[in-house]
Design a protein around this motif. Structure first.
Motif, PDB file in Angstrom:
ATOM      1  N   ALA A  58       0.947  -1.288   0.028  1.00  0.00           N
ATOM      2  CA  ALA A  58      -0.114  -0.008  -0.166  1.00  0.00           C
ATOM      3  C   ALA A  58       0.784   1.229   0.033  1.00  0.00           C
ATOM      4  N   THR A  59       1.582   1.679  -1.066  1.00  0.00           N
ATOM      5  CA  THR A  59       2.403   2.717  -1.218  1.00  0.00           C
ATOM      6  C   THR A  59       1.758   4.068  -1.205  1.00  0.00           C
ATOM      7  N   ASP A  60       0.221   3.770  -1.249  1.00  0.00           N
ATOM      8  CA  ASP A  60      -0.556   5.219  -1.409  1.00  0.00           C
ATOM      9  C   ASP A  60      -0.918   5.700   0.014  1.00  0.00           C
ATOM     10  N   VAL A  61      -0.391   4.641   1.136  1.00  0.00           N
ATOM     11  CA  VAL A  61      -0.996   4.958   2.550  1.00  0.00           C
ATOM     12  C   VAL A  61       0.400   5.900   3.030  1.00  0.00           C
ATOM     13  N   GLN A 165      -6.585  15.158  -2.593  1.00  0.00           N
ATOM     14  CA  GLN A 165      -5.812  15.983  -3.025  1.00  0.00           C
ATOM     15  C   GLN A 165      -4.525  16.255  -2.227  1.00  0.00           C
ATOM     16  N   LEU A 166      -4.851  15.890  -0.833  1.00  0.00           N
ATOM     17  CA  LEU A 166      -3.476  15.762   0.011  1.00  0.00           C
ATOM     18  C   LEU A 166      -2.568  14.843  -0.387  1.00  0.00           C
ATOM     19  N   LEU A 167      -2.931  13.770  -0.605  1.00  0.00           N
ATOM     20  CA  LEU A 167      -2.095  12.344  -1.199  1.00  0.00           C
ATOM     21  C   LEU A 167      -1.512  12.884  -2.600  1.00  0.00           C
ATOM     22  N   ARG A 168      -2.152  13.698  -3.447  1.00  0.00           N
ATOM     23  CA  ARG A 168      -1.426  13.963  -4.725  1.00  0.00           C
ATOM     24  C   ARG A 168      -0.367  15.178  -4.244  1.00  0.00           C
ATOM     25  N   VAL A 174      -2.677   9.121  -8.391  1.00  0.00           N
ATOM     26  CA  VAL A 174      -3.922   9.019  -8.090  1.00  0.00           C
ATOM     27  C   VAL A 174      -4.889   9.326  -9.512  1.00  0.00           C
ATOM     28  N   GLU A 175      -5.555   8.144 -10.138  1.00  0.00           N
ATOM     29  CA  GLU A 175      -6.393   8.550 -10.911  1.00  0.00           C
ATOM     30  C   GLU A 175      -7.973   8.549 -10.760  1.00  0.00           C
ATOM     31  N   PRO A 200      -2.245   3.530  -9.644  1.00  0.00           N
ATOM     32  CA  PRO A 200      -1.309   2.420 -10.548  1.00  0.00           C
ATOM     33  C   PRO A 200      -0.084   2.049  -9.735  1.00  0.00           C
ATOM     34  N   ASP A 201       0.618   2.836  -8.798  1.00  0.00           N
ATOM     35  CA  ASP A 201       1.772   2.434  -8.384  1.00  0.00           C
ATOM     36  C   ASP A 201       2.068   1.535  -7.163  1.00  0.00           C
TER      37      ASP A 201
END
Length: 433
Positions: A58-61, A165-168, A174-175, A200-201
């Motif tokens: 979970a690299t997005d976390v 938006q914070l993640l970006r 993020v798509e 995607p990553d």
């Protein structure tokens, strides 16, 4: 026949305590670096959270659990019987000091610092795994199809917009997807959803337990040793070596690494460290014949759980229970996950489902401890990765390799920062509390 204790300890260069995904990755990396390594655990490899996790890299976390939104949402979560968080009220008095630190860590400036620290690990997670799995021939255990977060309501989507938006802002790719795009990716989902996100990553493993056990097999094939034993005592020696007394014998090591997850606290006490480590007990339900196929980890935003396709079936995971290490399991926490999942996957089959509970190692600022002991040049730590142990194992192993390699150099002093890492380890210091 069990090995008998002897008066003279067995000497080893490096001893890694803990054979979960963190310890296994560290042991393998150090052995590949040419060190003589003994990996020690009271259980077989991967028997804790490493074998029962959601299988999601979970690299997005990158946003810590300790954040203002979590604090504001706590009352509602605790009152919801189907919610993602449960607290056994009998454990509350013991949990209060941890919760107080959690509240302080959730203040905006502190949460921002924790997010930046998490991002520093996660942005290198997949490339670190590429190196690890290529070296060990285990590339088949990581599947790169990204991950999905779906919304069931327009309200939920709007509520999540500022977080996206914070993640970006932190560099997470993020798509945004509409409902049809989601269904094109995962046709088994209900059409009664309101769009979602694609990351995607990220990646997942189809067998979290096999990832650990096969890493340990690769480590042993490369000359490493694994022993199953209880650690009874750890003693610093005058010559800066460390004596580790176990149920199966005693070992004298030049270097030790503590990677025992939620069970690290008593070992830390033996080394004169006091850490506010507790556990978030996690549950999963694995459906061997779900009859509703997904191809990547899929998180339901409003329900705060994840569904991951594994070789063993569909794993439903994501609940948190605050009750300590010793309380009996609460099967209803696993069963809740099926109630959530059947609203999203029409025709989901529960037959043959298996429940599981494991203890995630959790520090109140949502960051692990990674680095050397300030009390000894021979002692290193790698525990407390909370929900991200699988995600951060390979990069943690590479960091540990850099630190231990640096401690071997002439005139170096690991506890005073002479051992270096390419990642800033200040946020992960053991003495930050």
């Amino acid at each position: 026949m069990a090995q008998q204790k002897v008066d003279s300890p067995t000497k080893t260069d490096t001893l890694v305590i803990g054979a979960g995904i963190i310890g296994a990755a560290i042991a393998e990396h150090l052995a590949a670096d040419g060190r003589e390594v003994l990996l020690l655990d009271r259980h077989a490899p991967g028997q804790g959270c490493s074998g029962g996790n959601a299988g999601h890299f979970a690299t997005d976390v990158v946003l810590p659990l300790a954040n203002p939104d979590t604090l504001l949402g706590l009352p509602k979560m605790l009152l919801d019987p189907l919610g993602p968080l449960s607290l056994r009220w009998s454990y509350l008095p013991r949990m209060l000091p941890w919760l107080t630190r959690f509240a302080l860590a959730a203040l905006p400036a502190n949460a921002k610092a924790s997010a930046e620290a998490l991002r520093s690990l996660n942005r290198e997670s997949i490339v670190s795994y590429d190196r690890l799995l290529t070296r060990t021939g285990l590339q088949h255990l990581m599947t790169k199809r990204g991950a999905i977060t779906l919304y069931q309501t327009v309200k939920g989507q709007a509520k999540h917009a500022s977080t996206v938006q914070l993640l970006r802002n932190y560099g997470v790719n993020v798509e945004a997807l509409d409902t049809q795009q989601l269904l094109d990716l995962e046709p088994a989902l209900t059409a009664d959803i309101s769009g979602g996100l694609f990351f995607p990553d990220t990646a997942h493993t189809v067998d979290p337990l096999a990832l650990v056990t096969q890493l340990v097999n690769a480590f042993v094939a490369n000359g490493g040793r694994f022993e199953q034993a209880d650690v009874e005592q750890i003693q610093q020696q005058d010559n800066n070596a460390v004596l580790v007394k176990t149920s199966q014998g005693d070992y004298l090591a030049k270097i030790i690494v503590i990677a025992t997850g939620a069970w690290s606290k008593p070992l830390m006490a033996m080394l004169r460290h006091k850490v506010p480590l507790d556990t978030e007990r996690g549950y999963h339900l694995t459906l061997p014949n779900p009859e509703a196929a997904l191809t990547r980890p899929t998180t339901a935003f409003e329900r705060s759980f994840v569904m991951t396709p594994l070789s063993a079936g569909l794993r439903l995971a994501g609940t948190v229970e605050l009750a300590g290490l010793d309380a009996p399991e609460n099967p209803s926490r696993a069963d809740i996950l099926y109630q959530h999942a059947q609203t999203l996957l029409p025709g989901l089959n529960r037959e043959g489902a298996t429940r599981w509970m494991g203890c995630r190692p959790s520090l109140p600022d949502s960051l692990p401890v990674i680095g050397p002991s300030p009390n000894s040049d021979a002692v290193f730590f790698a525990f407390g990765h909370q929900h991200l142990g699988l995600t951060q194992a390979a990069i943690t192993a590479e960091i540990m390799g850099e630190l231990i390699r640096g401690s071997d150099g002439p005139g170096t002093n690991a506890s005073h920062g002479a051992s270096t890492s390419h990642i800033n380890l200040s946020p992960f210091r053991v003495d930050r509390f």
